[in-house]
Design an enzyme around this catalytic site. Structure first.
Site, PDB file in Angstrom:
ATOM      1  N   ASP A  16      -7.633  -2.898  -8.072  1.00  0.00           N
ATOM      2  CA  ASP A  16      -8.780  -1.461  -7.582  1.00  0.00           C
ATOM      3  C   ASP A  16      -8.249  -0.762  -8.837  1.00  0.00           C
ATOM      4  O   ASP A  16      -6.734  -0.176  -9.301  1.00  0.00           O
ATOM      5  CB  ASP A  16      -8.393  -1.137  -6.578  1.00  0.00           C
ATOM      6  CG  ASP A  16      -9.715   0.032  -6.065  1.00  0.00           C
ATOM      7  OD1 ASP A  16     -10.530  -0.124  -6.646  1.00  0.00           O
ATOM      8  OD2 ASP A  16      -9.382   1.168  -5.562  1.00  0.00           O
ATOM      9  N   ASP A  18      -9.973   2.898  -8.314  1.00  0.00           N
ATOM     10  CA  ASP A  18      -9.405   4.499  -8.495  1.00  0.00           C
ATOM     11  C   ASP A  18      -8.926   4.709  -7.551  1.00  0.00           C
ATOM     12  O   ASP A  18      -9.302   4.448  -6.298  1.00  0.00           O
ATOM     13  CB  ASP A  18     -11.336   5.027  -8.074  1.00  0.00           C
ATOM     14  CG  ASP A  18     -12.240   4.780  -9.124  1.00  0.00           C
ATOM     15  OD1 ASP A  18     -11.805   5.694  -9.996  1.00  0.00           O
ATOM     16  OD2 ASP A  18     -13.048   4.602  -9.374  1.00  0.00           O
ATOM     17  N   ASP A 165      -5.711   0.846  -2.328  1.00  0.00           N
ATOM     18  CA  ASP A 165      -5.317   2.226  -1.601  1.00  0.00           C
ATOM     19  C   ASP A 165      -6.276   2.405  -0.535  1.00  0.00           C
ATOM     20  O   ASP A 165      -6.395   3.375   0.527  1.00  0.00           O
ATOM     21  CB  ASP A 165      -6.012   3.482  -3.145  1.00  0.00           C
ATOM     22  CG  ASP A 165      -7.255   3.857  -2.904  1.00  0.00           C
ATOM     23  OD1 ASP A 165      -7.511   4.660  -3.063  1.00  0.00           O
ATOM     24  OD2 ASP A 165      -7.609   2.598  -3.727  1.00  0.00           O
TER      25      ASP A 165
END
Length: 221
Positions: A16, A18, A165
């Site tokens: 990922d 961000d 995250d």
């Protein structure tokens, strides 16, 4: 060094952006706060829902009466313009540079223009395989992005390790059948998860075996 995942070697790593490779939380929340205020949405609880999802999916969830595509495009323009405070997660650039370019990919909920803008602002490289919001009909938490990335890398998603995250992204990776490592650098509080975790990339090392597969090691504390 400690071998993670029992020393298992993966066909590829998928990341990922961000919150995983870089942090853009401050910039993103500035733009989304302004949008929420314009539309009479209570800001604090709303901001907890925006991370890891496509902008149009977020808009649809809170204001189904609006044109989600048009609103998302306006939000994206604001995010492209505001890159103040966009910085890499510690060690991310060095970790990516250690990987064979054919063995890693990026899957993001951001449109391609925003993804490229933020990666450049953080000084991080583009992946050969980059899956963005435009590439899938269903964004995270659906598995489509991770399945497509694995396909383009030439391997099954179950043979990949996903670095994530956010809850939506973790769920997408799980649904794709991939193994997951959670990066917690941007988490203000400890996250309850059954997956392996790392604060950032400074303690991580990738090891390529004779067959070209990637194993992950972590420095012992």
């Amino acid at each position: 060094m400690q071998n993670l995942f029992g020393g298992r070697a993966f066909a590829a790593f998928i990341f990922d952006i961000d919150g995983t490779l870089l942090t853009s939380i401050a910039a993103s929340e500035r733009v989304w706060t302004a949008w929420a205020v314009r539309h009479g949405i209570e800001v604090e609880p709303f901001l907890k829902t925006i991370h890891g999802r496509r902008a149009e999916d977020t808009v649809r969830a809170v204001r189904p009466d609006l044109d989600a595509v048009a609103e998302a495009a306006d939000i994206t323009r604001g995010e492209i313009a505001d890159i103040d405070g966009v910085v890499p997660i510690a060690g991310a650039a060095e970790f990516l540079s250690s990987l064979p370019h054919t063995r890693w990919a990026i899957v993001t909920s951001a449109p391609i223009a925003l993804a490229e803008r933020r990666l450049a602002a953080a000084g991080l490289p583009l992946a050969d395989v980059l899956i963005t919001a435009e590439d899938v009909a269903r964004g995270k938490p659906h598995p489509d992005g991770y399945l497509l990335a694995a396909e383009r890398l030439g391997c099954p998603a179950k043979d990949c390790l996903v670095f994530e995250d956010a809850e939506a992204g973790i769920l997408a990776a799980e649904r794709a059948g991939a193994e997951v490592l959670v990066i917690t650098a941007t988490h203000p509080h400890a996250m309850k998860t059954a997956h392996a975790v790392a604060d950032d990339y400074r303690s991580l090392r990738s090891v390529t075996d004779e067959g070209g597969k990637l194993a992950l090691q972590k420095a012992s504390v």
